[in-house]
Write a protein that holds these residues in place. Structure first.
Motif, PDB file in Angstrom:
ATOM      1  N   VAL A 176      -9.165  -2.140  14.957  1.00  0.00           N
ATOM      2  CA  VAL A 176      -7.924  -1.696  15.608  1.00  0.00           C
ATOM      3  C   VAL A 176      -7.048  -0.940  14.610  1.00  0.00           C
ATOM      4  N   GLU A 177      -6.933  -1.518  13.413  1.00  0.00           N
ATOM      5  CA  GLU A 177      -6.103  -0.895  12.389  1.00  0.00           C
ATOM      6  C   GLU A 177      -6.641   0.494  12.023  1.00  0.00           C
ATOM      7  N   ILE A 178      -7.948   0.582  11.866  1.00  0.00           N
ATOM      8  CA  ILE A 178      -8.534   1.876  11.491  1.00  0.00           C
ATOM      9  C   ILE A 178      -8.437   2.882  12.638  1.00  0.00           C
ATOM     10  N   THR A 179      -8.576   2.392  13.872  1.00  0.00           N
ATOM     11  CA  THR A 179      -8.399   3.283  15.022  1.00  0.00           C
ATOM     12  C   THR A 179      -6.991   3.868  15.008  1.00  0.00           C
ATOM     13  N   ARG A 180      -6.030   3.017  14.745  1.00  0.00           N
ATOM     14  CA  ARG A 180      -4.640   3.489  14.687  1.00  0.00           C
ATOM     15  C   ARG A 180      -4.471   4.537  13.589  1.00  0.00           C
ATOM     16  N   GLN A 181      -5.117   4.294  12.446  1.00  0.00           N
ATOM     17  CA  GLN A 181      -5.004   5.260  11.351  1.00  0.00           C
ATOM     18  C   GLN A 181      -5.569   6.613  11.765  1.00  0.00           C
ATOM     19  N   HIS A 182      -6.710   6.564  12.453  1.00  0.00           N
ATOM     20  CA  HIS A 182      -7.314   7.828  12.879  1.00  0.00           C
ATOM     21  C   HIS A 182      -6.474   8.527  13.955  1.00  0.00           C
ATOM     22  N   LEU A 183      -5.835   7.742  14.779  1.00  0.00           N
ATOM     23  CA  LEU A 183      -4.935   8.334  15.780  1.00  0.00           C
ATOM     24  C   LEU A 183      -3.703   8.919  15.088  1.00  0.00           C
ATOM     25  N   ALA A 184      -3.243   8.214  14.075  1.00  0.00           N
ATOM     26  CA  ALA A 184      -2.035   8.648  13.363  1.00  0.00           C
ATOM     27  C   ALA A 184      -2.222  10.038  12.751  1.00  0.00           C
ATOM     28  N   GLN A 185      -3.467  10.316  12.323  1.00  0.00           N
ATOM     29  CA  GLN A 185      -3.732  11.642  11.754  1.00  0.00           C
ATOM     30  C   GLN A 185      -3.532  12.752  12.783  1.00  0.00           C
ATOM     31  N   GLU A 194     -16.326   9.290  15.690  1.00  0.00           N
ATOM     32  CA  GLU A 194     -15.769   9.395  14.349  1.00  0.00           C
ATOM     33  C   GLU A 194     -15.753   8.025  13.661  1.00  0.00           C
ATOM     34  N   LEU A 195     -15.374   7.006  14.427  1.00  0.00           N
ATOM     35  CA  LEU A 195     -15.276   5.664  13.866  1.00  0.00           C
ATOM     36  C   LEU A 195     -16.658   5.045  13.639  1.00  0.00           C
ATOM     37  N   ARG A 196     -17.556   5.320  14.550  1.00  0.00           N
ATOM     38  CA  ARG A 196     -18.921   4.788  14.391  1.00  0.00           C
ATOM     39  C   ARG A 196     -19.565   5.346  13.140  1.00  0.00           C
ATOM     40  N   ASP A 197     -19.221   6.608  12.850  1.00  0.00           N
ATOM     41  CA  ASP A 197     -19.783   7.255  11.661  1.00  0.00           C
ATOM     42  C   ASP A 197     -19.345   6.572  10.371  1.00  0.00           C
ATOM     43  N   ASP A 241     -17.392  -3.946  19.649  1.00  0.00           N
ATOM     44  CA  ASP A 241     -17.789  -3.541  20.993  1.00  0.00           C
ATOM     45  C   ASP A 241     -17.243  -2.126  21.234  1.00  0.00           C
ATOM     46  N   TRP A 242     -18.085  -1.145  20.949  1.00  0.00           N
ATOM     47  CA  TRP A 242     -17.626   0.255  21.023  1.00  0.00           C
ATOM     48  C   TRP A 242     -17.263   0.673  22.431  1.00  0.00           C
ATOM     49  N   ASP A 243     -17.982   0.144  23.414  1.00  0.00           N
ATOM     50  CA  ASP A 243     -17.658   0.488  24.802  1.00  0.00           C
ATOM     51  C   ASP A 243     -16.271  -0.027  25.173  1.00  0.00           C
TER      52      ASP A 243
END
Ligand SMILES: Nc1nc2c(ncn2[C@@H]2O[C@H](COP(=O)(O)OP(=O)(O)OP(=O)(O)O)[C@@H](O)[C@H]2O)c(=O)[nH]1
Ligand SMILES: Nc1nc2c(ncn2[C@@H]2O[C@H](COP(=O)(O)OP(=O)(O)OP(=O)(O)O)[C@@H](O)[C@H]2O)c(=O)[nH]1
Ligand SMILES: [K+]
Ligand SMILES: [Mg+2]
Ligand SMILES: [Mg+2]
Lengths: 274, 295
Positions: free
Chosen positions: A48-57, A34-37, A10-12
């Motif tokens: 959630v885990e991948i979102t955190r990884q992208h935030l971590a960058q 970025e994540l949808r891509d 649920d992207w929204d």
């Protein structure tokens, strides 16, 4: 997490949680793009885990404690920020944190403006057994810092922490006063202040970015401290500050007690955030 | 930053005109832009969504589509609705005897300063206020209130520093004040996070003992998305009667005003615009709407 066990992401909802963490709508939207891509590389189970990884960058790796290089002069912290964010309390906690590592630490009560600001720091000093150098009410804060610096040098203190009055970043004359404090500290040690830290309140929204920008212009920042992390605020604006200004988060304040203070740790911060 | 919200909307419509008729879909795109503006002003996510849904109908009216500057028209509709929602049922403070005002809020929001500002204001209006120090936690909080009280020429009831029960302090203050001529008592309380149950319970005990005519939530204008949680929790705990927005002299857009107003339905009574003790002003919904929309 609440995203798993659903067939589709649920992207929204994801965007809503990022905005709710005060990440800012633009950053939240671009992160979601970025994540949808990632297409099939991301699922509801690992979003959630991948979102955190992208935030971590967008955040710095965990930095070692900002401890001084060996020098015969004290390592000087200058603590700045807008009104009421927690500067004085943070100065006391930081002093306590350093003192527990066995180093003689002094506090300078350079907020000579706000009612009972000096008394507040003095109480903390008494409670934590840390010397506090004060000046008379309405004294020039630079002169309080100068005197405190002189005493800290004379007594062989390892650290000096200068508390300053709250000031809004859009008040130019008050921001100028910070430059004067810096120049005064540099008189007895050209390397001082060694670390200038901005205190930010985790309940503040996007204005924290504006605060960081303006303080950074007036008095170059080496990092920031997010306070009141024990509240509902997530402090997501930290990500935007680091991404846009390159200023790293250093410590977190997590309560009103002296021990409610810790080094910033990226992974834990992100776990609390989303 | 968004001084150009209506400009950019006008541009959107201008571009669309080139390609043909403005449709409902085009308006929806414009609303997305408004949503972004609200979020950038720190209006809470769901509050922004609900507000836009509520105003959408009006924005879709034909007069917008036919307007020379449809963007400007839409922004005006939103602006007026926003001001209406923010202003609404603004009423003066309830100072019916026994007049008691309880201030509460997050740590560092500006309660103690606002207590003195409000006391000074009421004094100028011919009242005889008394300030009561009920923050027994923050180091030197009592000294601070005593100092700012002195600066506005209002007496301050200060408890013994060894006292640890706020209800006892309030009780003592009331019995002391019963022999005095004060006609309004203002209680300053300790800052607390709205999710700290122990401290919120302490506030509840004080509130039920005092049954104040006004319970005002003091909140920083720069508050972010948490504004909803803060306002809701304090309102549930002590049923606030209004809000005082502080530090409006900053450049924060102040979306928290809308968030808090929307979830509690409680009016914004005053705004603080500076550290000086005479800088507490009436709230102007119109200016606040301008500010939130970045105009
Ligand atoms: N819950 C919580 N409260 C905090 C934290 N840090 C500071 N506070 C509280 O925030 C309030 C303001 O703290 P101060 O240290 O006086 O803030 P300041 O920035 O020095 O304020 P000014 O000097 O007036 O600008 C006090 O009630 C503190 O106890 C924290 O990490 N968590
Ligand atoms: N610029 C500005 N500063 C304000 C305003 N109101 C309060 N302050 C400042 O904000 C800081 C915190 O104010 P306090 O009155 O101590 O806040 P508080 O809510 O009582 O804090 P705690 O008791 O620790 O929770 C102080 O530096 C005040 O001078 C305002 O309207 N504008
Ligand atoms: K938190
Ligand atoms: Mg302070
Ligand atoms: Mg206070």
């Amino acid at each position: 997490n609440r995203f798993s066990n659903t067939a589709e992401i649920d992207w929204d909802d994801l965007e809503a949680s990022l905005v709710a963490a005060d990440l800012g709508p633009r950053l939240a939207m671009s992160l979601v793009e970025e994540l949808r891509d990632l297409g099939r590389q991301i699922t509801a189970d690992d979003v959630v885990e991948i979102t955190r990884q992208h935030l971590a960058q967008r955040l710095p790796p965990d930095l070692p404690p900002p401890l001084p290089p060996s020098s015969d002069k004290p390592f000087v912290f200058l603590i700045v920020g807008v009104n009421g964010v927690g500067k004085t309390t943070t100065c006391a906690k930081l002093a306590h944190w350093l003192q527990r590592r066995g180093s003689l630490t002094y506090l300078a009560a350079a907020d000579t403006f706000r009612a009972a600001a000096t008394e507040q720091l003095l109480r903390w000093g008494q409670r934590l057994d840390i010397p506090v150098i004060t000046g008379p009410a309405n004294a020039d804060p630079s002169s309080v810092c100068f005197n405190a610096h002189q005493q800290a040098i004379r007594d062989g203190a390892r650290y000096l922490i200068c508390d300053t009055a709250g000031r809004l970043h859009n008040r130019h004359n008050l921001m100028e006063e910070l430059s004067k404090i810096r120049r005064t500290l540099a008189k007895q040690d050209p390397a001082a202040p060694h670390l200038t830290l901005l205190v930010l309140d985790a309940s503040t929204g996007s204005n924290a970015l504006q605060q960081a920008k303006e303080f950074h212009k007036a008095s170059p920042l080496d990092g920031f401290i997010l306070t009141k992390m024990d509240g509902s605020g997530k402090g997501g604006v930290a990500v935007a500050i680091h991404e846009q200004l390159g200023i790293p988060p250093r410590f977190l304040g997590t309560g009103e007690e002296p021990a409610d203070f810790a080094l910033f740790q990226r992974a834990r911060f992100l776990e609390d955030m989303i | 930053m968004f001084a150009s919200l209506s400009d950019s909307l006008d541009k959107t419509f201008r571009n669309l005109r080139g390609v043909g008729k403005i449709s409902e879909k085009n308006i929806t795109d414009a609303l997305k832009e408004i949503r972004l503006a609200l979020l950038e002003a720190d209006v809470e996510f769901t509050v922004a969504k609900t507000f836009i849904e509520h105003v959408k109908e009006k924005a879709m009216g034909t007069e917008v589509l036919k307007a020379v500057k449809p963007g400007e028209q839409i922004v005006k509709i939103f602006h007026d609705e926003l001001a209406e929602l923010l202003g609404g049922d603004q009423v003066p403070l309830n100072l019916e005897a026994p007049a008691r005002i309880l201030l509460c809020g997050l740590n560092g929001a500006g309660k103690t300063t606002t207590a003195a500002k409000l006391a000074g204001r009421l004094k100028r209006e011919g009242r005889k206020p008394l300030l009561v120090a009920c923050d027994l936690y923050r180091p030197a909080a009592i000294d601070q209130l005593a100092t700012v009280g002195g600066q506005v020429g209002v007496p301050v009831y200060t408890p013994d520093t060894s006292e640890s029960d706020v209800v006892k302090v309030a009780q003592d203050a009331l019995s002391w004040a019963s022999n005095q001529t004060h006609d309004v008592l203002i209680f300053d309380t300790a800052g607390r996070q709205e999710i700290d149950e122990r401290l919120v319970q302490e506030l509840q005990r004080l509130h039920s003992f005092l049954t104040p005519g006004e319970t005002l939530l003091v909140a920083d204008a720069a508050t972010g998305q948490g504004a909803v949680s803060v306002a809701r929790h304090f309102d549930e705990a002590v049923s606030i009667s209004g809000i005082i927005l502080t530090k409006l002299d900053s450049d924060a857009r102040g979306g928290a005003a809308l968030s808090m107003r929307a979830v509690t339905g409680k009016p914004i009574k005053y705004v603080g615009e500076g550290e000086k003790l005479d800088q507490l002003f009436e709230f102007h919904p119109d200016r606040m709407a301008d500010r939130i929309l970045g105009m």
